[in-house]
Design an enzyme around this catalytic site. Structure first.
Site, PDB file in Angstrom:
ATOM      1  N   HIS A  27     -89.352  14.310  29.739  1.00 50.60           N
ATOM      2  CA  HIS A  27     -89.563  13.269  31.165  1.00 50.60           C
ATOM      3  C   HIS A  27     -90.840  13.598  31.261  1.00 50.60           C
ATOM      4  CE1 HIS A  27     -89.070  10.861  33.637  1.00 50.60           C
ATOM      5  NE2 HIS A  27     -89.787  11.086  34.934  1.00 50.60           N
ATOM      6  N   LEU A  51     -77.112   7.143  27.761  1.00 49.50           N
ATOM      7  CA  LEU A  51     -76.499   7.941  27.652  1.00 49.50           C
ATOM      8  C   LEU A  51     -75.267   7.857  28.360  1.00 49.50           C
ATOM      9  CD1 LEU A  51     -76.906  10.881  25.516  1.00 49.50           C
ATOM     10  CD2 LEU A  51     -76.915   8.251  24.337  1.00 49.50           C
ATOM     11  N   ASN A  61     -83.887  16.623  27.073  1.00 46.52           N
ATOM     12  CA  ASN A  61     -84.329  14.965  27.707  1.00 46.52           C
ATOM     13  C   ASN A  61     -85.703  15.469  27.765  1.00 46.52           C
ATOM     14  OD1 ASN A  61     -85.143  12.487  28.343  1.00 46.52           O
ATOM     15  ND2 ASN A  61     -85.332  12.950  29.922  1.00 46.52           N
ATOM     16  N   ASN A  77     -93.322  12.535  20.517  1.00 44.33           N
ATOM     17  CA  ASN A  77     -92.182  14.095  20.919  1.00 44.33           C
ATOM     18  C   ASN A  77     -91.827  14.169  19.304  1.00 44.33           C
ATOM     19  OD1 ASN A  77     -92.209  14.902  23.559  1.00 44.33           O
ATOM     20  ND2 ASN A  77     -92.654  12.482  24.323  1.00 44.33           N
TER      21      ASN A  77
HETATM   22  C1  GAR Z   1     -92.648   9.878  26.350  1.00 48.66           C
HETATM   23  O1  GAR Z   1     -93.599  10.167  27.338  1.00 48.66           O
HETATM   24  C2  GAR Z   1     -91.338  10.303  27.194  1.00 48.66           C
HETATM   25  O2  GAR Z   1     -91.672  11.489  27.877  1.00 48.66           O
HETATM   26  C3  GAR Z   1     -91.360   9.262  28.261  1.00 48.66           C
HETATM   27  O3  GAR Z   1     -91.395   8.348  27.039  1.00 48.66           O
HETATM   28  C4  GAR Z   1     -92.306   8.364  26.258  1.00 48.66           C
HETATM   29  C5  GAR Z   1     -92.078   8.284  25.143  1.00 48.66           C
HETATM   30  O4  GAR Z   1     -93.451   9.101  24.137  1.00 48.66           O
HETATM   31  N1  GAR Z   1     -89.256   9.465  28.631  1.00 48.66           N
HETATM   32  C6  GAR Z   1     -89.213   8.810  29.066  1.00 48.66           C
HETATM   33  O5  GAR Z   1     -89.895   7.800  29.848  1.00 48.66           O
HETATM   34  C7  GAR Z   1     -87.328   8.610  29.356  1.00 48.66           C
HETATM   35  N2  GAR Z   1     -86.996   8.526  30.546  1.00 48.66           N
HETATM   36  P1  GAR Z   1     -93.246   8.727  22.618  1.00 48.66           P
HETATM   37  O6  GAR Z   1     -91.519   7.859  21.356  1.00 48.66           O
HETATM   38  O7  GAR Z   1     -94.707   8.350  21.710  1.00 48.66           O
HETATM   39  O8  GAR Z   1     -92.490  10.098  22.198  1.00 48.66           O
END
Ligand code: GAR
Length: 217
Positions: free
Chosen positions: A110, A94, A108, A14
């Site tokens: 999700h 946080l 954020n 991301n």
């Molecule tokens: C992503 O799918 C993000 O949406 C999720 O973790 C992954 C991180 O990937 N986040 C959560 O679940 C937070 N609740 P990345 O490090 O490759 O961006």
């Protein structure tokens, strides 16, 4: 010009979507000034360095208490003169002090369509495992403002993704990222930096882009 700080914990795909968007000139009113990782091993740190972005490591397990960790993170955010904090795969909750200090300035991403498959215990691959277990036909991603309750703040953007019959948690995670997260996260950042988000209670309205004539009418 708004200062954007991205908080990460892992692979940073991301973050990569944000860096690519920035390089294409997508954020005309914002720039990523720093990436802060809760994990010293996060590949996201390499991605940031490759794009010449400053990095900091602030790892919760290096502090004696959650309060001490939060004070250090808050101090770093002050030092960065941050206007927008983006949680991009950030796996630490946080504390209220930070959320209050940056009210409606933290967003954020999700990996589900909130309010489904979210809240405490729903993160990363686990979200997609639960989606497959439950047998829903559509999932997706959400970008929202952060409040004191996990995945509860006002929703900015959502994008649905169809679940395929032969999906595994991994294949579904990849498709949700590619088709939804990497699209709506940069878009939400752009809208925030352009002051195009208007929060009314739990709803977020998107204000149409002003057409700039650049001269007297
Ligand atoms: C992503 O799918 C993000 O949406 C999720 O973790 C992954 C991180 O990937 N986040 C959560 O679940 C937070 N609740 P990345 O490090 O490759 O961006």
């Amino acid at each position: 010009m708004k200062n954007i700080v991205v908080l990460v914990s892992g692979g940073g795909t991301n973050l990569q979507a944000l860096l690519d968007a920035q390089e294409k000139g997508y954020f005309s009113n914002g720039r990523i000034t720093c990436v802060i990782s809760s994990n010293p091993e996060a590949y996201a740190l390499t991605r940031a360095k490759e794009h010449g972005i400053a990095t900091r490591i602030i790892a919760p397990n290096s502090y004696l208490s959650k309060a001490q960790y939060s004070r250090t993170l808050l101090e770093a955010l002050f030092q960065e003169y941050v206007d927008l904090i983006v949680l991009a795969g950030f796996m630490t909750i946080l504390d209220a002090q930070i959320i209050h200090a940056y009210h409606n300035q933290i967003i954020n991403v999700h990996p589900s369509l909130i309010p489904s498959f979210c809240g405490s215990g729903y993160y990363g691959l686990r979200v997609h495992e639960k989606v497959l277990e439950r047998g829903v036909k559509y999932t997706g991603a959400t970008v929202h403002f952060v409040n004191e309750i996990a995945d509860d703040g006002p929703i900015i953007l959502q994008k649905p993704v169809a679940v395929a019959q032969d999906d595994t948690p991994k294949t579904l995670q990849q498709r949700v990222m590619r088709e939804a997260e990497w699209v709506i996260l940069p878009e939400a950042v752009r809208l925030f930096c352009n002051d195009q988000l208007e929060i009314k209670g739990r709803r977020v309205n998107i204000i149409e882009e002003q057409i700039r004539t650049g001269g007297a009418l």
